[in-house]
Motif scaffolding. Structure first.
Motif, mmCIF file in Angstrom:
data_model
loop_
_atom_site.group_PDB
_atom_site.id
_atom_site.type_symbol
_atom_site.label_atom_id
_atom_site.label_comp_id
_atom_site.label_asym_id
_atom_site.label_seq_id
_atom_site.Cartn_x
_atom_site.Cartn_y
_atom_site.Cartn_z
ATOM 1 N N PRO A 1 4.022 2.816 1.636
ATOM 2 C CA PRO A 1 4.147 3.518 0.853
ATOM 3 C C PRO A 1 5.536 3.347 0.168
ATOM 4 C CG PRO A 1 2.937 5.072 2.118
ATOM 5 C CD PRO A 1 3.505 4.085 2.165
ATOM 6 N N ASN A 2 6.690 3.247 1.362
ATOM 7 C CA ASN A 2 7.845 3.525 1.398
ATOM 8 C C ASN A 2 8.698 2.805 1.107
ATOM 9 O OD1 ASN A 2 8.737 6.772 2.127
ATOM 10 N ND2 ASN A 2 7.559 5.885 4.371
ATOM 11 N N VAL A 3 7.917 1.434 0.977
ATOM 12 C CA VAL A 3 8.630 0.432 0.906
ATOM 13 C C VAL A 3 8.474 -0.079 -0.937
ATOM 14 C CG1 VAL A 3 8.381 -2.205 0.936
ATOM 15 C CG2 VAL A 3 8.653 -0.819 2.901
ATOM 16 N N HIS A 4 7.117 0.272 -0.842
ATOM 17 C CA HIS A 4 6.648 -0.174 -2.383
ATOM 18 C C HIS A 4 6.392 0.828 -3.621
ATOM 19 C CE1 HIS A 4 2.923 -1.326 -5.264
ATOM 20 N NE2 HIS A 4 2.955 0.127 -5.020
ATOM 21 N N ARG A 5 6.968 1.725 -3.633
ATOM 22 C CA ARG A 5 7.170 2.703 -4.576
ATOM 23 C C ARG A 5 8.880 2.986 -4.545
ATOM 24 N NH1 ARG A 5 4.525 4.601 -7.771
ATOM 25 N NH2 ARG A 5 3.365 5.660 -6.310
ATOM 26 N N VAL A 6 9.932 2.535 -4.848
ATOM 27 C CA VAL A 6 11.114 2.913 -5.578
ATOM 28 C C VAL A 6 11.433 4.279 -6.095
ATOM 29 C CG1 VAL A 6 13.330 1.391 -7.054
ATOM 30 C CG2 VAL A 6 11.035 0.403 -6.279
ATOM 31 N N SER A 7 11.009 4.802 -7.212
ATOM 32 C CA SER A 7 11.000 5.998 -8.054
ATOM 33 C C SER A 7 9.877 7.000 -8.351
ATOM 34 C CB SER A 7 12.007 6.095 -8.401
ATOM 35 O OG SER A 7 12.770 7.165 -8.773
ATOM 36 N N LYS A 8 9.050 7.570 -8.727
ATOM 37 C CA LYS A 8 8.600 8.311 -8.934
ATOM 38 C C LYS A 8 8.840 9.553 -10.053
ATOM 39 C CE LYS A 8 3.599 9.857 -8.943
ATOM 40 N NZ LYS A 8 2.666 9.924 -8.132
ATOM 41 N N SER B 1 6.698 5.841 -12.847
ATOM 42 C CA SER B 1 6.932 4.943 -11.627
ATOM 43 C C SER B 1 7.620 3.216 -11.867
ATOM 44 C CB SER B 1 5.171 4.412 -11.294
ATOM 45 O OG SER B 1 5.287 3.814 -10.277
ATOM 46 N N THR B 2 8.148 3.374 -10.701
ATOM 47 C CA THR B 2 8.854 1.716 -10.544
ATOM 48 C C THR B 2 8.089 1.726 -9.415
ATOM 49 O OG1 THR B 2 10.558 2.359 -12.150
ATOM 50 C CG2 THR B 2 10.829 0.321 -10.316
ATOM 51 N N VAL B 3 7.637 0.598 -9.565
ATOM 52 C CA VAL B 3 7.830 0.001 -7.981
ATOM 53 C C VAL B 3 8.359 -1.541 -7.144
ATOM 54 C CG1 VAL B 3 5.337 1.006 -7.940
ATOM 55 C CG2 VAL B 3 5.405 -0.638 -8.567
ATOM 56 N N PHE B 4 8.361 -1.842 -6.073
ATOM 57 C CA PHE B 4 8.702 -2.839 -5.746
ATOM 58 C C PHE B 4 7.184 -4.214 -5.371
ATOM 59 C CE2 PHE B 4 7.762 -5.337 -1.740
ATOM 60 C CZ PHE B 4 8.808 -6.969 -2.068
ATOM 61 N N THR B 5 6.921 -4.740 -6.597
ATOM 62 C CA THR B 5 5.813 -6.024 -6.090
ATOM 63 C C THR B 5 5.966 -7.055 -5.219
ATOM 64 O OG1 THR B 5 6.149 -7.547 -8.149
ATOM 65 C CG2 THR B 5 4.994 -5.378 -8.494
ATOM 66 N N GLY B 6 6.859 -7.528 -5.450
ATOM 67 C CA GLY B 6 7.302 -8.513 -4.444
ATOM 68 C C GLY B 6 6.655 -10.555 -4.966
ATOM 69 N N MET B 7 6.090 -10.598 -5.891
ATOM 70 C CA MET B 7 4.996 -11.222 -6.754
ATOM 71 C C MET B 7 6.683 -11.523 -7.834
ATOM 72 S SD MET B 7 1.033 -10.567 -6.266
ATOM 73 C CE MET B 7 1.915 -8.560 -6.901
#
Length: 102
Positions: free
Chosen positions: A27-34, A44-50
Motif C-alpha cells: 500500500p505504500n507503493v500503491h497509495r500516493v496521497s489520500k 485519493s491519488t494512486v500509482f496504477t503502473g499501467m
C-alpha cells in the motif's frame, strides 16, 4: 486510438506485469496521497503502473469519492511529482467548495 497495456514502476521505467503486481501489493507503493472529509467523502491519488493509451504515460490517477453518488476521476498524471501537485490542487478545490478535512 488503440488501447494497449504497458507496465511501469513509479519512476516510469518499463517493467513486467508480475513486477507491477508485486509493487501494487504494497500500500505504500500503491497509495500516493489520500484525504478523508468529515462527511465520509475522500480524495485519493494512486500509482496504477499501467499505460492505457499511446499518447502519454499517465501511470498515476486522482479520484474523488463522494459520500453519496458516483466516484469522479479528477485526472491521470505522468509523474509522481505531478500526481502530488495535482492532488494538492484538487484538495484545495474541494476545501473551497466546503468539504471539511478530518
Amino acid at each position: 486510438m488503440s488501447i494497449f497495456h504497458m507496465f511501469y514502476d513509479r519512476q516510469g521505467n518499463p517493467i513486467e506485469f508480475l513486477q507491477l503486481a508485486e509493487l501494487l501489493e504494497d500500500p505504500n507503493v500503491h497509495r500516493v496521497s489520500k484525504n478523508t472529509f468529515k462527511d465520509g467523502s475522500w480524495l485519493s491519488t494512486v500509482f496504477t503502473g499501467m499505460q492505457l493509451y499511446e499518447d502519454r504515460l499517465r501511470i498515476f490517477e486522482t479520484m474523488f469519492f463522494p459520500s453519496a453518488g458516483s466516484p469522479e476521476t479528477i485526472g491521470r498524471w505522468d509523474t509522481e511529482e505531478e500526481a502530488y501537485t495535482e492532488h494538492a490542487k484538487a484538495l484545495q478545490q474541494l476545501l473551497a467548495q466546503g468539504y471539511s478535512s478530518l
